[in-house]
Design an enzyme around this catalytic site. Sequence first.
Site, PDB file in Angstrom:
ATOM      1  N   GLU A  92      19.954   1.891 -31.206  1.00  0.00           N
ATOM      2  CA  GLU A  92      21.390   2.208 -31.140  1.00  0.00           C
ATOM      3  C   GLU A  92      22.102   1.773 -32.434  1.00  0.00           C
ATOM      4  OE1 GLU A  92      23.916  -0.168 -28.444  1.00  0.00           O
ATOM      5  OE2 GLU A  92      24.780   1.710 -27.723  1.00  0.00           O
ATOM      6  N   LYS A 172      28.490   7.781 -26.951  1.00  0.00           N
ATOM      7  CA  LYS A 172      28.437   6.887 -25.791  1.00  0.00           C
ATOM      8  C   LYS A 172      29.717   7.077 -24.986  1.00  0.00           C
ATOM      9  CE  LYS A 172      27.114   2.054 -24.918  1.00  0.00           C
ATOM     10  NZ  LYS A 172      26.771   0.802 -25.656  1.00  0.00           N
ATOM     11  N   CYS A 206      21.759   1.933 -24.468  1.00  0.00           N
ATOM     12  CA  CYS A 206      22.076   0.561 -24.091  1.00  0.00           C
ATOM     13  C   CYS A 206      22.618   0.471 -22.657  1.00  0.00           C
ATOM     14  CB  CYS A 206      23.036   0.001 -25.125  1.00  0.00           C
ATOM     15  SG  CYS A 206      23.141  -1.770 -25.144  1.00  0.00           S
TER      16      CYS A 206
END
Length: 363
Positions: A92, A172, A206
């Site tokens: 990430e 995200k 994540c």
Amino acid sequence: MKSTIVSLSLISLLVSGSPTPSIQKRALPAAGSNLSNLTLAAVRTPPVNWPSPVLNKNWNGVKFDINATVAFGVALISQAKSMGADLVAFPETWFPGYPKGYDLNNWMYLHAPDFIANSLVVNSSQWNLLTEAAATNQIYVALGFSERSGDFIYMAQALIGPDGEVLIHRHKLRPSGSERLLWSDGTIEMLDVVSTPIGRIGMLECWEHFHPAMTFAVQAQTEDIHIGAWPYNPDPTDSAALFWEKAETNDAAARVYAINSGAITVAPAINHGSILSGIGAALVTADSNLSYVQHPIIYTSVNGSTFNNVTYNTNGEQSWAILQQMNAAFPSYIPKDNGTFVAQRSNSVASLISAANNFTATT
Ligand SMILES: *[C@@H]1O[C@H](CO)[C@@H](O)[C@H](O)[C@H]1NC(C)=O
Ligand SMILES: *[C@@H]1O[C@H](CO)[C@@H](O)[C@H](O)[C@H]1NC(C)=O
Ligand SMILES: *[C@@H]1O[C@H](CO)[C@@H](O)[C@H](O)[C@H]1NC(C)=O
Ligand SMILES: *[C@@H]1O[C@H](CO)[C@@H](O)[C@H](O)[C@H]1NC(C)=O
Ligand SMILES: *[C@@H]1O[C@H](CO)[C@@H](O)[C@H](O)[C@H]1NC(C)=O
Ligand SMILES: *[C@@H]1O[C@H](CO)[C@@H](O)[C@H](O)[C@H]1NC(C)=O
Ligand SMILES: *[C@@H]1O[C@H](CO)[C@@H](O)[C@H](O)[C@H]1NC(C)=O
Ligand SMILES: *[C@@H]1O[C@H](CO)[C@@H](O)[C@H](O)[C@H]1NC(C)=O
């Protein structure tokens, strides 16, 4: 990564929409790929200038360097291909580097402007070097990057096909904890899974793996290969790790995801990354006793002839019928109030930089 919310009163949090990029979808098999022996790779070495060892959060005197990091990324893509990989995935925001400890030591004032300046712009010359590396090496590349787009930065992921085309480009949906003070939220249209000649591929990053708001929509699209990117994981035995950065915590999320989706889960992370089978077993993993300088990438080979390559499963645990049941099961005594958490949140880069300038001017 999740962390606790810190108070940064100088930073204004603007709420606005973000542009939804148009996505081109075309894919070829990676040259030389053999479905019955599909080789997957996960990067575990840090980007240029990232403080070592893994839990060192001291950024004093450290500068991000997107150009050098892109050059390093291109070299790693080529190295993965030379080892026979059909797909290579980066952690990430590996481009230009996850700003671990951004909630400590006034990082948001002292380093955020440099971080923003080194965030990757889609279709920039640096971006083109990465898509060209995918095409030159004829390999699928899963990128994790901090994306600069207009007055905002996003925690972004992209899947580049072996012809250099962008197959997935997403942000995200809700950055975790105080990440929401730096990066802006993505949108739900970006929860895409694509069919490719090496199977159905989807991506999340994540702590999205903890949240059904993100996992359900992706799992409903029945992946064969899931990219689950984490920024870094300390060794599972590292007692200095905070609860949200513990390898045990993040491995648990990756394993549950793999089992729920049945997908081969490629989980790149600096230091301790893994590639998991569809029943959550680690096919390969590594810790700090295997130097990430000498072993920058982990590899495993799987039999992709078993992939279903179907776009949904009416009779699955992540199906339309289950969604209806979840809705029906929601307790009627809870008010139908949207609250403030879900509303799309955007942080103006100009405000972040202005807050940093005010801080340095008064200290
Ligand atoms: C990048 O360029 C491609 C091709 O011109 C275009 O389709 C796409 O929308 C651009 N993406 C962004 C985020 O600007
Ligand atoms: C594909 O890989 C399998 C397993 O290694 C091997 O048996 C087979 O010969 C390979 N096929 C091709 C076309 O290379
Ligand atoms: C599968 O492919 C990898 C990478 O090319 C190779 O190292 C490995 O020997 C192959 N496995 C089999 C069983 O052929
Ligand atoms: C980074 O590379 C771009 C071209 O790819 C160049 O325009 C820019 O000046 C470089 N930045 C630095 C700091 O070297
Ligand atoms: C999956 O299906 C798509 C068509 O929907 C096809 O283009 C692709 O080659 C298939 N992949 C595999 C691994 O069968
Ligand atoms: C590193 O440590 C782990 C856990 O103690 C062990 O399983 C592994 O074999 C070690 N690897 C190396 C390269 O020494
Ligand atoms: C791969 O899986 C297919 C389908 O189950 C099977 O027929 C084939 O023998 C397997 N190949 C290898 C190399 O294990
Ligand atoms: C609550 O949010 C949903 C979409 O998430 C929207 O359709 C609805 O109109 C909102 N309700 C209120 C009262 O704002």
